[in-house]
Design a protein around this motif. Structure first.
Motif, short mmCIF file in Angstrom:
data_model
loop_
_atom_site.label_atom_id
_atom_site.label_comp_id
_atom_site.label_asym_id
_atom_site.label_seq_id
_atom_site.Cartn_x
_atom_site.Cartn_y
_atom_site.Cartn_z
N LYS A 1 0.84 -1.20 0.00
CA LYS A 1 0.00 0.00 0.00
C LYS A 1 0.87 1.25 0.00
O LYS A 1 2.03 1.21 0.40
CB LYS A 1 -0.92 0.01 1.23
N ASP A 2 0.26 2.36 -0.46
CA ASP A 2 0.99 3.63 -0.43
C ASP A 2 0.72 4.34 0.89
O ASP A 2 0.08 3.79 1.80
CB ASP A 2 0.60 4.50 -1.63
N VAL B 1 -1.44 -0.68 -4.04
CA VAL B 1 -0.74 -0.34 -5.28
C VAL B 1 -0.11 -1.56 -5.93
O VAL B 1 0.25 -1.51 -7.12
CB VAL B 1 0.33 0.73 -5.02
N ALA B 2 0.07 -2.66 -5.19
CA ALA B 2 0.68 -3.86 -5.78
C ALA B 2 0.43 -5.04 -4.86
O ALA B 2 0.09 -4.90 -3.68
CB ALA B 2 2.17 -3.66 -6.01
N LEU B 3 0.61 -6.22 -5.42
CA LEU B 3 0.55 -7.47 -4.67
C LEU B 3 1.84 -8.23 -4.90
O LEU B 3 2.39 -8.22 -6.02
CB LEU B 3 -0.64 -8.34 -5.13
#
Length: 557
Positions: free
Chosen positions: A428-429, A435-437
């Motif tokens: 997370k941001d 935002v990504a995994l």
């Protein structure tokens, strides 16, 4: 027809034609499709096109394309050419048999002189408003015009001078002398000719300032062309006595038979050309070819096929009963066609990055996938597979709802045509947005589930290093309600504000990079899409044709 011939269904018009040909009443069937060139054709016109041209094909007859161009102030060549394009696109060919009502202006004028000389027509000086007031109502008879009993000589003289341009617009009309007390208002001395100055006709230029009305022009044009069966929609049923009256009182070579059938009324759209014109003129849509419009140009740009529209028209059928056709029937027709013919591709509309943490950064693999699950003739393609992928945001849930079968923290899914992955970490941001995994990939699961392990979810993906960014236009129904403007409300109030959503960050697999305008694909798990004419190598553009199933008013599952 360029595509597979649909099997025609029998109906009452077909039975009439079969009987007429079998009895020898007609040696050959002749039909016609007579559009007015004051707008683009819509799906309702397709029903008439398929009927008229289809019957001509079935009975080895002929079908004419004839433009009803008697209102030049609303007509132009753009509409003429668009109509030709649409009829051809649907798979029909008129050959050399393209005509214009204006081709017959001299003959129509001569027949009007015949009516005058027989005492069946007169020049009337009433204004349009006065004519309406004299016409009466459905329960009260009309009143004779004070000019109804002019002499034949005076009528002929005035009519000749009307053609010569001596009188201004609205000063005089030519009317049929029939019966002002008729229960059918259409027979209460209808107008046959009106004066129109200052109009340049797209076929005749400025040669005429005197134009015939549709009800006068149409039957005579049919007769001059040798039409045997004049097929029209039910709103013209009350006009049939006038159709027959015109043919009975002038020296035409034959007398075609008018037969009426129900028009096509389709949910969640409008079929009135006036309303369609307002949608275009007021900027509610992007022209006549907007993919949300029910025009054939709009449906073509949206990805509909001629075969699907012809099939839809056959499914609707030909009856005498007006009804409202479900939009789902049209959508089902295009799904059936595209399911059988559209190559499969993967596209991620709302990207979410996935990093395969147990793969080296330099990994680039290749996955082979079939282009169609049921048609080996469409071949296979190679899809690049790398350490960083993108999946759709909707295919991951940190706090999944009950029944969610896609990726969750600690859970596994299969990547379409590829491996099983397991989500190991959610990145997370600073604002807490995902935002990504980070995921782990099981390299032993390509195309199989080893040791009896079953993975319920299958999701689509693209390689981060190889995917192409694309613009995806998600088109939906133009109106929110099945009958826009019902109860005399303003139909504009029912426009669906979400009828178009544009996604500018979509990613598509490399095989779509060189797709050409008009090519159709199934984006796996998303729907059927077509390449828009606006597409370019730098910015591919895809339009949603239809979802994989009817999800109108439902959430995505």
């Amino acid at each position: 027809m360029s595509e597979t011939q649909e099997t025609p269904r029998t109906h009452f018009i077909r039975q009439i034609i079969e009987s007429d040909l079998a009895s020898g009443k007609h040696a050959r069937l002749v039909t016609r499709f007579p559009p007015e060139p004051n707008g683009y054709l819509h799906i309702g016109h397709a029903k008439s096109i398929v009927l008229n041209f289809g019957l001509a094909q079935a009975f080895t007859g002929e079908c004419h394309l004839r433009f009803d161009d008697t209102n030049p102030h609303k007509e132009n060549l753009e509409f003429v050419e668009a109509i030709k394009q649409d009829v051809r696109w649907l798979g029909f060919d008129w050959g050399e048999r393209v005509y214009f009502a204006s081709d017959y202006f001299e003959q129509l004028y001569a027949f009007a002189i015949e009516l005058i000389e027989q005492g069946h027509a007169y020049v009337c000086d009433l204004t349009a408003e006065e004519t309406r007031l004299h016409r009466g109502t459905l329960t009260e008879p009309g009143r004779d015009s004070p000019y109804r009993n002019r002499s034949i000589a005076e009528n002929r003289d005035l009519f000749t001078r009307m053609r010569a341009g001596e009188f201004p617009d609205g000063a005089r009309t030519l009317r049929a002398r029939i019966d002002m007390a008729s229960p059918n208002i259409n027979l209460r001395d209808p107008v046959l000719y009106r004066i129109k100055h200052g109009v340049v006709h797209h076929q005749t230029g400025s040669a005429w300032c005197l134009y015939p009305t549709y009800d006068y022009t149409h039957p005579i044009s049919d007769a001059l062309e040798g039409v045997t069966h004049s097929l029209c929609t039910l709103e013209f049923e009350d006009h049939r006595p006038l159709y027959d009256w015109c043919l009975e009182h002038v020296s035409v070579p034959c007398q075609p038979r008018q037969i009426e059938f129900s028009r096509l009324n389709l949910e969640y759209t409008v079929m009135s050309k006036r309303r369609l014109t307002e949608l275009v003129a007021e900027g509610h849509v992007d022209g006549w070819g907007d993919p949300r419009m029910p025009t054939l140009a709009g449906l073509r740009r949206r990805g509909y096929t001629p075969a699907a529209i012809r099939d839809f028209c056959e499914r609707v059928g030909i009856t005498k009963s007006d009804n409202l056709v479900e939009m789902a029937l049209l959508e089902s027709a295009i799904r059936d066609d595209l399911d059988a013919h559209a190559p499969r591709r993967m596209a991620v509309l709302r990207p979410l990055k996935v990093v395969l943490i147990n793969d080296p950064e330099s990994l680039v693999d290749s996955i082979e996938a079939r282009n169609h699950p049921k048609d080996d003739g469409l071949g296979v393609r190679s899809i690049p597979f790398s350490r960083e992928l993108y999946i759709d945001q909707t295919d991951f849930a940190e706090n999944p709802p009950k029944g969610f079968k896609r990726l969750v923290p600690g859970g596994e899914v299969r990547l379409r045509n590829a491996y099983v992955i397991r989500c190991e970490e959610v990145i997370k941001d600073g604002q807490g947005r995902i935002v990504a995994l980070h995921a782990w990939v099981d390299h032993d699961t390509l195309g199989r589930d080893p040791q009896g392990r079953k993975v319920k979810g299958v999701i689509h993906w693209v390689s981060a290093d190889h995917a192409r960014r694309a613009e995806v236009r998600l088109y939906d129904r133009l109106f929110r309600t099945p009958v826009p403007g019902a109860g005399n409300a303003d139909f504009r109030a029912d426009i669906n504000p979400d009828s178009l959503r544009v996604l500018n960050e979509a990613l598509v697999e490399p095989a779509l990079a060189d797709a050409l305008p008009g090519e159709r694909f199934q984006f796996e798990r998303e729907g059927y899409f077509v390449v828009d004419p606006d597409t370019s190598a730098e910015r591919p553009v895809f339009n949603l044709t239809v979802g994989l199933r009817d999800t109108w008013g439902k959430g995505r599952s």
